[in-house]
Design a protein around this motif. Structure first.
Motif, PDB file in Angstrom:
ATOM      1  N   UNK A  96     -35.281 -49.205 -49.574  1.00  0.00           N
ATOM      2  CA  UNK A  96     -35.995 -48.307 -50.487  1.00  0.00           C
ATOM      3  C   UNK A  96     -35.094 -47.884 -51.646  1.00  0.00           C
ATOM      4  N   UNK A  97     -33.807 -47.644 -51.369  1.00  0.00           N
ATOM      5  CA  UNK A  97     -32.877 -47.182 -52.399  1.00  0.00           C
ATOM      6  C   UNK A  97     -32.743 -48.211 -53.521  1.00  0.00           C
ATOM      7  N   UNK A  98     -32.434 -49.460 -53.158  1.00  0.00           N
ATOM      8  CA  UNK A  98     -32.216 -50.477 -54.174  1.00  0.00           C
ATOM      9  C   UNK A  98     -33.522 -50.970 -54.784  1.00  0.00           C
ATOM     10  N   UNK A  99     -34.582 -50.971 -53.987  1.00  0.00           N
ATOM     11  CA  UNK A  99     -35.881 -51.336 -54.549  1.00  0.00           C
ATOM     12  C   UNK A  99     -36.274 -50.351 -55.639  1.00  0.00           C
ATOM     13  N   UNK A 100     -36.066 -49.062 -55.405  1.00  0.00           N
ATOM     14  CA  UNK A 100     -36.461 -48.054 -56.400  1.00  0.00           C
ATOM     15  C   UNK A 100     -35.580 -48.138 -57.639  1.00  0.00           C
TER      16      UNK A 100
END
Length: 411
Positions: free
Chosen positions: A319-323
């Motif tokens: 979720x961190x890198x996707x966002x």
């Protein structure tokens, strides 16, 4: 009097940002409520896994296809008026969701809900672009995108106890009322909604919609945003069910862990704008591609994990890198799109994200059902989506983007 007007102009962007941020949070709480209530709805209406996937996706069907018309309406009638109409409509249909009496009625209501909310993203992002200067637009845009994850993090904490105490139908009634109250606050604080000297002709877009639709650069953004959105839309819809059915985890026991991926995504969204502006000027595509690649890696790690701790840890990193990649796309796009057609342009890009919201839950439901309840193929599907975003991000024409930014600075 003049000093008061100057102060008002300085405060206006901040007030606008805060209101739009809160509106997005309400939007995502309303949207997430259906996923949290899914098991209760399935029990009451006796629905299969595939039918639950359709219920979850019904909203995204109309919401996705409303993005382009919603963006056009924003360019034509103004961002503030469109925001008010969108929030009012989705709040009414949020309330109506609680009155659903069958699968058919629920699907119709959720489709109407999607139509009501469909114009909001384009209108709100255009309002941010109008209020902030060119130099601060990227960071403001990426920061506003973080509201999506703030809403997703708050939703389970807020909605779950309400559903447990008052039932899933009353939860939708309460959230709809909250939206209507917010409309009144928004209207009072941001008057005038339309400038007094602004005629309808002046608000009509100057760039033909056809030219916007056939812009190659816009569709590159669409594909990247689509691939990244498949991941979060798929995980948002099915992760609670996966943990319950496959991992046999009592969600009440790990309730404190449920918001962590969304919190990580919110931090990533805010951080992306800062990193792009300060460290990746002229190299934005590498930032987006790198974040997409890391999303692919951690998504694959999540698929291979056998212990719950690692599943959650890899989900948080995913979720961190996707966002970061997702917010980076919109931050960069805010610099490139022309002001006259920004609503239409960003509506097309957001169409990619919302189309993923419609397709991902259904496809995952079908994959799980076809492979005997196994989620392995579903996870591989999400890994492939992240890989597509990485590959297409590498095709961004950085030279053309630099020229576009130069022209925007001159204008």
């Amino acid at each position: 009097m003049i000093m008061d007007q100057i102060m008002d102009q300085k405060k206006k962007p901040k007030v606008t940002f805060i209101l739009i941020y809160i509106a997005f949070i309400i939007c995502f709480i309303d949207r997430s409520a259906i996923n949290i209530a899914l098991s209760y709805i399935g029990t009451e209406f006796h629905l299969s896994t595939t039918q639950l996937g359709i219920v979850s996706s019904a909203f995204f069907f109309s919401y996705a296809f409303m993005q382009i018309p919603g963006g056009w309406l924003t360019d034509k009638f103004g961002s503030k008026l469109t925001v008010i109409i969108a929030i009012t409509m989705w709040s009414i249909f949020t309330i109506t969701t609680g009155f659903a009496w069958s699968l058919a009625s629920l699907l119709v209501i959720r489709v109407l809900f999607g139509i009501g909310e469909g114009a909001f993203p384009s209108a709100s992002l255009k309002q941010i672009a109008e209020e902030f200067t060119y130099k601060s637009r990227s960071q403001a845009t990426s920061a506003i995108v973080s509201s999506n994850y703030a809403g997703a993090a708050i939703a389970p904490v807020l909605i779950a106890p309400i559903i447990a105490t008052f039932g899933w139908k009353n939860a939708f009634h309460l959230m709809g009322i909250l939206g209507l109250v917010f409309v009144v606050v928004y209207f009072c604080l941001l008057r005038p909604i339309r400038k007094q000297n602004q005629t309808l002709a002046e608000t009509t877009q100057k760039v033909p919609l056809r030219a916007v639709i056939f812009d190659k650069m816009i569709w590159q953004f669409v594909i990247v945003v689509f691939g990244l959105s498949v991941i979060t839309k798929g995980l948002d819809s099915w992760m609670p069910t996966y943990l319950l059915q496959v991992r046999h985890i009592n969600l009440a026991g790990i309730a404190w862990m449920v918001p962590l991926p969304s919190v990580a995504a919110g931090v990533g969204a805010i951080l992306s704008g800062y990193l792009m502006v300060h460290f990746f000027v002229g190299r934005e595509k590498w930032f987006i591609a790198l974040a997409s690649l890391l999303t692919t890696v951690f998504m694959f790690g999540m698929y291979h994990s056998t212990e719950l701790t690692w599943v959650i840890s890899f989900e948080i990193l995913t979720y961190f890198f996707k966002s970061m990649a997702f917010s980076g796309c919109f931050a960069l796009f805010a610099q490139l799109a022309s002001r006259e057609s920004y609503g239409s342009s960003v509506g097309i890009v957001n169409f990619g994200g919302q189309l993923a919201g419609f397709l991902a839950p259904i496809l995952i439901g079908i994959l799980v059902e076809q492979f005997g309840g196994s989620y392995s193929v579903a996870f591989l599907f999400l890994v492939a989506a992240a890989a597509v975003s990485f590959i297409v991000a590498l095709t961004f024409n950085t030279k053309k983007m630099a020229e576009s930014k130069k022209d925007a600075e001159i204008n």
